[in-house]
Design an enzyme around this catalytic site. Sequence first.
Site, PDB file in Angstrom:
ATOM      1  N   TYR A   1      -0.331  -0.558  10.598  1.00 39.16           N
ATOM      2  CA  TYR A   1      -0.719  -0.960   9.239  1.00 39.16           C
ATOM      3  C   TYR A   1       0.336  -0.504   8.238  1.00 39.16           C
ATOM      4  CZ  TYR A   1      -3.405  -1.353   4.915  1.00 39.16           C
ATOM      5  OH  TYR A   1      -3.820  -1.661   3.646  1.00 39.16           O
TER       6      TYR A   1
ATOM      7  N   SER B   1       0.848  -1.187   0.000  1.00 43.03           N
ATOM      8  CA  SER B   1       0.000   0.000   0.000  1.00 43.03           C
ATOM      9  C   SER B   1       0.885   1.239   0.000  1.00 43.03           C
ATOM     10  CB  SER B   1      -0.893   0.011   1.252  1.00 43.03           C
ATOM     11  OG  SER B   1      -1.528   1.260   1.423  1.00 43.03           O
TER      12      SER B   1
END
Length: 248
Positions: free
Chosen positions: A146, A136
């Site tokens: 994350y 990502s």
Amino acid sequence: MTTALITGGSSGIGEGFARRLASEGHDLVLVARNKERLDAAAAHLRDRYGVHVDTIEADLTTMDGCSQVEDRLRNSAVDILVNNAGFGLPAPYPRSAIADEERMIDILIRAPLRLTYAAIPGMTERGRGAIFNIASVAGLLPTGTYGAAKAWLIRFSESLRHDLKGHGVRVLAVAPGFTRTPGAAGIPVPHWLWLEVDHVVDQAMKDLKRGRPVSIAGWHFKMYDQAVRHLPRRIVATMARSRKRLRG
């Protein structure tokens, strides 16, 4: 004809890779937790593209779930691995339960680590293979656990790419920005920032052929990547905080 195994293959970017690879004649193994969605996705792909599609119902946050998929990778000829399964948490660290944080790390780091480890011997023995690790743009910034997990996945992919260069196995980290998937519904982001799943997949396939280490789709996210690489870290940290506010 080769076989591709895709984790999180029944929806979102994983489903996009499944459609693309099936359209090119690859047989598929789809991995996900939801049997109903798995069966529906497999039936659609078989009917539309005429390829063989197997499914594995497995929770990759667990050791048993990982083991199921590892066994398939070790015992059959899988030449394309797409490590796509994952999720984020609604609250940043440390405001989410630690058990949830651990589950997220398990699926974003431990699962790709173990599945890749299981896939590599067969790929190197056959002298061909491709591994897509779906990271990502959050991995480009200091954005909590994350983002840290996605940063690990990008660096892992870049390192593995060099290690496997002489064995016919290509490795690509795919770092999408905001992408229209079921899990992204409700994120308050301007419409022009959104990417379509097929755009992300198309860019990844092109970048794999070009031998690039990281694939980033969309001109705005490519500019974002360049800014992050060259700006002072204090400004990058400010960008990360702004991104968190944007997500709410």
